[in-house]
Write an enzyme that holds these catalytic residues in place. Structure first.
Site, short mmCIF file in Angstrom:
data_model
loop_
_atom_site.label_atom_id
_atom_site.label_comp_id
_atom_site.label_asym_id
_atom_site.label_seq_id
_atom_site.Cartn_x
_atom_site.Cartn_y
_atom_site.Cartn_z
N SER A 79 0.98 17.69 12.75
CA SER A 79 2.32 17.41 13.60
C SER A 79 1.94 15.99 14.31
O SER A 79 2.70 15.42 14.94
CB SER A 79 2.05 18.47 15.04
OG SER A 79 2.63 19.70 14.58
N GLU A 125 -59.18 -12.71 10.68
CA GLU A 125 -59.08 -13.17 9.47
C GLU A 125 -59.85 -14.51 9.15
O GLU A 125 -60.38 -14.71 8.04
CB GLU A 125 -57.68 -13.38 9.07
CG GLU A 125 -56.78 -12.23 9.01
CD GLU A 125 -57.24 -11.07 7.96
OE1 GLU A 125 -57.80 -11.54 7.02
OE2 GLU A 125 -57.47 -9.91 8.31
#
Length: 793
Positions: free
Chosen positions: A489, A117
Site C-alpha cells: 500500500s 631501537e
C-alpha cells in the site's frame, strides 16, 4: 644525559658538522674515499683482510639499489571513509597507514623509539661501531644471528632488502645505510622509519598503530602507551599487547627503563608510566555502525579508481550524518528485536559441556563463546542454571546474570518440560540476552527477520542514514539498495498522483465496494481483492480512502486512470516500468522496488516535484587534502522536474491525513507535530511491512521482511512493524528541523476545504466513481442465526 636526548635540530646540526648533512655531491665521492682508504691501509701493512673488504665493497656497489625514491616517499596509504561530520567509518587496504610528518610525531614517542631501537641515532653515521662489533662477533659464533641494526639500517632493510640472513645481504645493508645517510637528514630518516615500520594488526607506522591499538590520534599518546608501541618493531606478533599482554608489558617495562637510563624521562615519569593501566581498543569498538553504507561507497570508489583506491590514501567523505546513522541503526535493530520477541523460540544456538569444578567454568565459558561473539546489545551467554522461573547464565566477560519473570517469556517454550533436546534451555545452553532500560535482563534470540532503513535530504538527494540489515557480520546483503520487494500500500500515492492529472480531487467520492476480475484483467488468474480488515465501507472521499488504505478504492482509481497510463506515470518518480506490469494489481503495490528507490520517489512529493538522484559520496580527496571530486548540490530546475508543484502539494496534504487520522495516526500522537507525511504499506499475506514518510527536509523509509518471503504474521502490518522504527528515528531527527507546513503553489484553489487543481475547481473534475456498485448489506440477526445453524450441522 646522552646526546640522543638532545633537541633533534641540534642533533641534526651535529650530524652535519660530522659530515652527514645532505646536499652537495659528497655522496658521489664517499665510495672512492672508502676504497682508497682501504688500499692505503693495505699497502701500509694493515693486512689482506682490509684489502679484501675494500674489493668486496667495490664489486657489490654497482648492485646496490638506487634510493632516490626515498626523498619522495609515497607509502601505500589505505582508503579511509568518513561521515560528513568527520567520524571515521571504515578503511580499506592491505596496509593500515596514516602518514604523519616527523614534526607531528609526539616527542614522547620519538624518545621511546630511540631508547628501544637506536639511542645513539643522532651520534653515528648510520652504522653504530659498537653495535656492529657485537653483531660481527655474534655472526662468527652463529651465521644465523644478526643484531644491533640502527634505525637507518632498518630503513634500508624495510625498503630495499629481503629478510634472508646472509653476509651478502648484510653487506648490501651497510652500503645502503651509508647511501641513505648521505642523501637524507636524520629527521627524514626517522620520519621514514616511524611511518613505514610494521607494528602488527596490519598497522604500518606509529600513527596507524595508535589508532588501531588505542583508538586515539598519535599526538595523544601517553608515555606508557608510547613505550608499549615502541616495543613492537622487534617482534610485532610476540609483543602484541592484545594477544600477548604479559610479554608485551615486560617489553614495555624494559623500554621505560632504557628511557630512564638515557635521560629521556625522570624517575617520577617512569614510575607513573609503569603504574598506568592501559586500555585497548577491541575489534568491536566501532563508534558508528555504517558498514552497509561504507561497503557501498567502497564499491563506488573502486569502480572509479580500480585497485589504486586502496593504496593512494584517498579520503572519502560521505553524506551520512554520524548522529543520524547511529539513530537509524538503533531504531531498526530495536524494531527487529521487538518483533522477534513475538516469534516462536527456535532453541539455543549450541550446547556445551560445563565442568563440575566451579573454578573451571569461567575458562570453559570464554572458550565456548569465542564461537558465539556478542552482537551489539545482543549478548551471548552460557546457561549455568535453568528452570521455568529462573535462569542463571554467564556472559563472555565472566559476568553472571539472573533472568526471571517477563524476561523469560520470549523463550518460555524452551523452558518447558515438554521441550525437545534441540529446543530445551538447560545447563550448558548458549543463549542470547539483552538488557532492558531498567537494567533487567531478558532472554531472546538472533532475529531471522531482516529490515532496511534509509533517510535522505529530498532537496539534494544526500543520504543521511543507511542501515542495510540487522547485522552486517551476519549478512552483507544491503536491503536498502539490493532488496527488490513488493511495496504494498505504500505504492498507492503514486497511483493517486496520476489520478490528480485525470481530474480526481481529494473530495472525489469513490465506492469501497467488492470487485471481481477474471484472468485477463489481472494478467494471471481470477482475482477477488479484499481490504485488509475484510470490510467494505461504501462511498468515501479520496482523502479518507488513502488515509484508511482502502484497496477497493485504489483499484477503481487505477481502472479510471488506465494501467498503461499509470505505468508510464510512475517512471516520473524513478520506478522501473518493467518491474510494475500494467495490471490492476499495481494499485496494491504488487510490483517491485527497493527502499532507496522508494525514498527517492517520496522525495519528489517532499521537494515540490523534482526527481533528485540519491548521493552517498560528498567528497573524495587525496592524502594531501587535494579535492579530487566534490558533490555539487543539484539545481532544482526544469531538467529535474518530475511532476508539477501543485501535484506534489495536493499529494502532500493527502499524506498528511494518513499521519493525522489514518493508518499512521500514531506518528502524530508520538511526535506531536503536524508537518509529517507518509504512508504505511503491507503486502499480500503480510510478507512485507513498510512505512515511507517525510518532513519537508527529510525523507525516511523503513522496510521489514524475510529474505525468503514468508508471512510476518496475520496481525503484522506496516503500521505496527515499520512505523515504530520511523517514529523512533524521527523523534530525534526532527529536533533539528523547524516546522514546515506545505505551502500552496500556483495552480490550486481551496474549494470547500479541499485543495483542487484550478481547472477542476468549478465541478469540471471527477466527482464520483463506482457508486453504482453495491456494498453487501450486513446480515440481519435472523440471517446470522441461520448461517450459524448451517455451520453447526
Amino acid at each position: 644525559m646522552s646526546t640522543s636526548g638532545a633537541d633533534p635540530a641540534d642533533a641534526s646540526g651535529a650530524a652535519s658538522r660530522r659530515g652527514h648533512a645532505p646536499g652537495g655531491n659528497r655522496h658521489r665521492h664517499w665510495l672512492w674515499r672508502f676504497i682508497a682508504g682501504f688500499l692505503l691501509l693495505a699497502t701500509a701493512g694493515a693486512g689482506a683482510l682490509l684489502l679484501a673488504a675494500g674489493i668486496a665493497v667495490a664489486v657489490a656497489y654497482p648492485n646496490v639499489p638506487e634510493i632516490g625514491g626515498l626523498a619522495d616517499y609515497r607509502p601505500k596509504l589505505p582508503m579511509r571513509i568518513y561521515a560528513a561530520d568527520g567520524v571515521l567509518l571504515g578503511e580499506f587496504g592491505e596496509e593500515r597507514r596514516n602518514f604523519t610528518p616527523i614534526a607531528q610525531m609526539p616527542k614522547v614517542l620519538k624518545d621511546a623509539v630511540l631508547a628501544a631501537e637506536d639511542a645513539r641515532f643522532y651520534e653515528h653515521g648510520g652504522v653504530d661501531p659498537r653495535g656492529l662489533l657485537r653483531a660481527v662477533l655474534a655472526n662468527l659464533r652463529d651465521a644465523r644471528s644478526q643484531g644491533a641494526s640502527t634505525i637507518t639500517m632498518q630503513v634500508a632493510k624495510n625498503f630495499y632488502l629481503s629478510t634472508e640472513k646472509t653476509y651478502t645481504r648484510k653487506l648490501y645493508e651497510l652500503l645502503l645505510t651509508w647511501k641513505i645517510e648521505a642523501l637524507l637528514t636524520k629527521e627524514q630518516i626517522l620520519e621514514l622509519y616511524m611511518n613505514q615500520i610494521y607494528l602488527g594488526q596490519r598497522a604500518y607506522g606509529f600513527a596507524a598503530a595508535s589508532e588501531i591499538y588505542y583508538g586515539k590520534p598519535v599526538a595523544q599518546l601517553t608515555l606508557a602507551e608510547a613505550a608499549m608501541l615502541a616495543g613492537l618493531p622487534v617482534a610485532p606478533s610476540a609483543y602484541n599487547p592484545i594477544a600477548n599482554p604479559k610479554r608485551a608489558t615486560q617489553r614495555q617495562r624494559f623500554i621505560l627503563g632504557r628511557m630512564l637510563e638515557e635521560g629521556f624521562v625522570t624517575q617520577a615519569q617512569h614510575d607513573q608510566a609503569v603504574a598506568q593501566v592501559l586500555r585497548y581498543r577491541t575489534p568491536h569498538d566501532v563508534p558508528v555502525h555504517a558498514e552497509f553504507a561504507v561497503e557501498t561507497a567502497r564499491q563506488l570508489v573502486y569502480a572509479q579508481y580500480g585497485a589504486d583506491a586502496y593504496t593512494r590514501g584517498l579520503d572519502v567523505t560521505l553524506t551520512l550524518d554520524s548522529a543520524d546513522q547511529a539513530l537509524a541503526y538503533r531504531a531498526l535493530r530495536r524494531g527487529l528485536l521487538t518483533y522477534e520477541k513475538r516469534q516462536y523460540y527456535r532453541g539455543p544456538e549450541a550446547h556445551v559441556d560445563l565442568p563440575a569444578a566451579p573454578e573451571q567454568i569461567d575458562a570453559r565459558v570464554a572458550e565456548a563463546l569465542a564461537e558465539h561473539p556478542d552482537n551489539g546489545e545482543l549478548r551471548a551467554a552460557v546457561v549455568l542454571e535453568a528452570g521455568p522461573r529462573r535462569v542463571v547464565a554467564m556472559l563472555q566477560d565472566g559476568e553472571t546474570i539472573t533472568v526471571t519473570g517477563d524476561g523469560l517469556k520470549p523463550v518460555a517454550s524452551g523452558l518447558s518440560d515438554k521441550a525437545g533436546p534441540k529446543l530445551q534451555i538447560r545447563r550448558g545452553a548458549v543463549v542470547r540476552a539483552v538488557r532492558g532500560a531498567k537494567g533487567d535482563w531478558e532472554l531472546t534470540q538472533v532475529p531471522e527477520v531482516e529490515g532496511a532503513f534509509v533517510a535522505l535530504d529530498p532537496a539534494t538527494g544526500a543520504i543521511r542514514a543507511m542501515v542495510g540489515g540487522f547485522d552486517y557480520g551476519k549478512s552483507k546483503f544491503n536491503h536498502v539498495t539490493q532488496a527488490w520487494r513488493q511495496p504494498g500500500s505504500s505504492f498507492k500515492p503514486f497511483i493517486y498522483s496520476a489520478a490528480l492529472e485525470r481530474g480526481f480531487t481529494p473530495a472525489t467520492v469513490v465506492n469501497d465496494a467488492p470487485l471481481f476480475f477474471d484472468a485477463g484483467t489481472t494478467g494471471s488468474q481470477p482475482w477477488e481483492p479484499k481490504n485488509y480488515d475484510g470490510k467494505f465501507e461504501g462511498p468515501m472521499p479520496l482523502r479518507t480512502a488513502l488515509a484508511k488504505s482502502k484497496n477497493m478504492v485504489s483499484i477503481r482509481v487505477l481502472q479510471a486512470v488506465g494501467p498503461d497510463q499509470a505505468q508510464s506515470w510512475i517512471t516520473r518518480f524513478g520506478f522501473d516500468a518493467d518491474k510494475h506490469p500494467p495490471y490492476l494489481t499495481m494499485a496494491l503495490g504488487a510490483g517491485a522496488t527497493t527502499p532507496l528507490q522508494m525514498a527517492s520517489a517520496y522525495a519528489v512529493f517532499a521537494n515540490g516535484g523534482y526527481l533528485v538522484p540519491p548521493a552517498l559520496i560528498a567528497r573524495i580527496a587525496d592524502h594531501r587534502g587535494q579535492v579530487l571530486q566534490r558533490l555539487e548540490p543539484p539545481v532544482l530546475d526544469g531538467s529535474l522536474r518530475a511532476i508539477e508543484a501543485r501535484n506534489a502539494f495536493v499529494m502532500t496534504t493527502l499524506l498528511q491525513e494518513v499521519t493525522r487520522s489514518g493508518t499512521a495516526a500514531s506518528a502524530k500522537r508520538a511526535l506531536g507535530r503536524g508537518d509529517i507525511f507518509g504512508k504505511t504499506g503491507t503486502t499480500n499475506d503480510s510478507m512485507d511491512a513498510w512505512f515511507a514518510g517525510f518532513h519537508r527536509d527529510l525523507v525516511a523509509v523503513v522496510w521489514i521482511g524475510y529474505d525468503t518471503p514468508r508471512k510476518l504474521g496475520d496481525r503484522e502490518t506496516g503500521g505496527g512493524l515499520a512505523l515504530p522504527v520511523w517514529i523512533e528515528y524521527m523523534a530525534q531527527a526532527l529536533k533539528k528541523l523547524p516546522p514546515a507546513e506545505p505551502v500552496p503553489p500556483e495552480g490550486v484553489l481551496l474549494v470547500e476545504g479541499e485543495w483542487t487543481f484550478d481547472e477542476f475547481a468549478d465541478g469540471q473534475g471527477v466527482k464520483s466513481l463506482g457508486l453504482e456498485d453495491v456494498v453487501p448489506a450486513a446480515p440481519t440477526p435472523e440471517e446470522r442465526s441461520s448461517i450459524l445453524d448451517l455451520f453447526r450441522r
